[in-house]
Design a protein around this motif. Sequence first.
Motif, short mmCIF file in Angstrom:
data_model
loop_
_atom_site.label_atom_id
_atom_site.label_comp_id
_atom_site.label_asym_id
_atom_site.label_seq_id
_atom_site.Cartn_x
_atom_site.Cartn_y
_atom_site.Cartn_z
N UNK A 5 0.85 -1.19 0.00
CA UNK A 5 0.00 0.00 0.00
C UNK A 5 0.89 1.25 0.00
N UNK A 6 0.32 2.33 -0.51
CA UNK A 6 1.07 3.59 -0.56
C UNK A 6 2.26 3.55 -1.49
N UNK A 7 2.05 2.99 -2.71
CA UNK A 7 3.19 2.79 -3.62
C UNK A 7 3.51 4.00 -4.49
N UNK A 8 2.75 5.06 -4.38
CA UNK A 8 2.95 6.18 -5.31
C UNK A 8 4.19 7.01 -4.98
N UNK A 24 7.07 3.10 -2.95
CA UNK A 24 7.61 3.11 -4.31
C UNK A 24 8.96 2.41 -4.37
N UNK A 25 9.85 2.74 -3.46
CA UNK A 25 11.18 2.12 -3.49
C UNK A 25 11.12 0.63 -3.18
N UNK A 26 10.19 0.24 -2.31
CA UNK A 26 10.03 -1.19 -2.03
C UNK A 26 9.50 -1.93 -3.24
N UNK A 69 -3.64 5.91 -4.06
CA UNK A 69 -4.77 6.76 -4.44
C UNK A 69 -4.54 7.46 -5.76
N UNK A 70 -3.27 7.75 -6.10
CA UNK A 70 -2.98 8.58 -7.27
C UNK A 70 -2.88 7.74 -8.54
N UNK A 71 -3.93 7.79 -9.31
CA UNK A 71 -4.07 6.93 -10.48
C UNK A 71 -2.97 7.16 -11.50
N UNK A 72 -2.61 8.44 -11.71
CA UNK A 72 -1.61 8.73 -12.75
C UNK A 72 -0.26 8.12 -12.41
N UNK A 73 0.07 8.06 -11.14
CA UNK A 73 1.35 7.47 -10.74
C UNK A 73 1.33 5.95 -10.90
N UNK A 108 -1.86 -2.69 -10.76
CA UNK A 108 -2.25 -1.48 -10.04
C UNK A 108 -3.70 -1.51 -9.58
N UNK A 109 -3.94 -0.98 -8.39
CA UNK A 109 -5.30 -0.81 -7.87
C UNK A 109 -5.40 0.60 -7.29
N UNK A 110 -6.26 1.41 -7.88
CA UNK A 110 -6.50 2.75 -7.35
C UNK A 110 -7.44 2.61 -6.16
N UNK A 111 -6.95 2.99 -4.98
CA UNK A 111 -7.72 2.70 -3.77
C UNK A 111 -7.28 3.61 -2.63
N UNK A 112 -8.25 4.11 -1.90
CA UNK A 112 -8.00 4.81 -0.65
C UNK A 112 -8.26 3.81 0.47
N UNK A 113 -7.25 3.49 1.25
CA UNK A 113 -7.39 2.44 2.27
C UNK A 113 -8.42 2.79 3.34
#
Length: 248
Positions: A7-10, A15-17, A33-37, A51-56
């Motif tokens: 989660x929180x990959x943007x 992202x680094x993980x 949450x950020x679809x473009x990223x 990818x899954x666009x999602x607010x946890x």
Amino acid sequence: MKIALITGVSSGFGLETLKALVELDYKVIAIARREERLHKLQELYGDKVHPIVLDVRDKQAVFNAIDKLPQELTNISLLVNNAGLALGLDEFDSLDIEDIETMIDTNIKGFLYIARAVLPLMRKMQNAHVINLGSIAANVPYYGGNVYCGTKAFVAQFSKALRTDLRGSNIKVTNIAPGLCKTEFSEVRFKGDVKKADGVYENTKYIQAKDIAKIITFIISLPEHININEIELMPVTQTWAGTFSEKI
């Protein structure tokens, strides 16, 4: 191919993980949450990223997303429960009530929704690992940290209790508790005030997101019989401030 969910990959740790795990031949279910990223990550890594666009914070959306995973992605052996944030640096009675709720809804409730939705899948695996991103704030209170410190104390204690619940399942649980790290964390805390955020790191040599990714890859490389319960780390330029006594 092993399957990881982050989660929180943007940005930041997530992202680094993701980058590090792709290098280790994982396929990553990437939640942000950020679809473009997310689109950029899929363009870069192709079918190695789902990818899954999602607010946890959205409970129903979390459970729906996990329920609708393609069958070939349900063998999740690694969960990196990373999404979280701090908002504001005010004394508690001056802190915006919406900021309080956002931190609780993200750092505690969203964190739990993800774990609750994913763990039934992980129990089916012969070996699996839950890695939670905590903070030294769980043990080291600081001025203006109030609610954020409380949420990370929850993550630390829940990690220990979860590992106890999972005894006999061969699912490891690790809480990673970093100190001063430069990511988007302070920009989010100060609501886009980059100058104020940069001031937090001025004249320090801070931990970077890549450092956390290295620690995660180290942890998951250990023999199956070893569980790292918690890792707390700070940059060398940071230490404890000690207690405070007001002059009267």
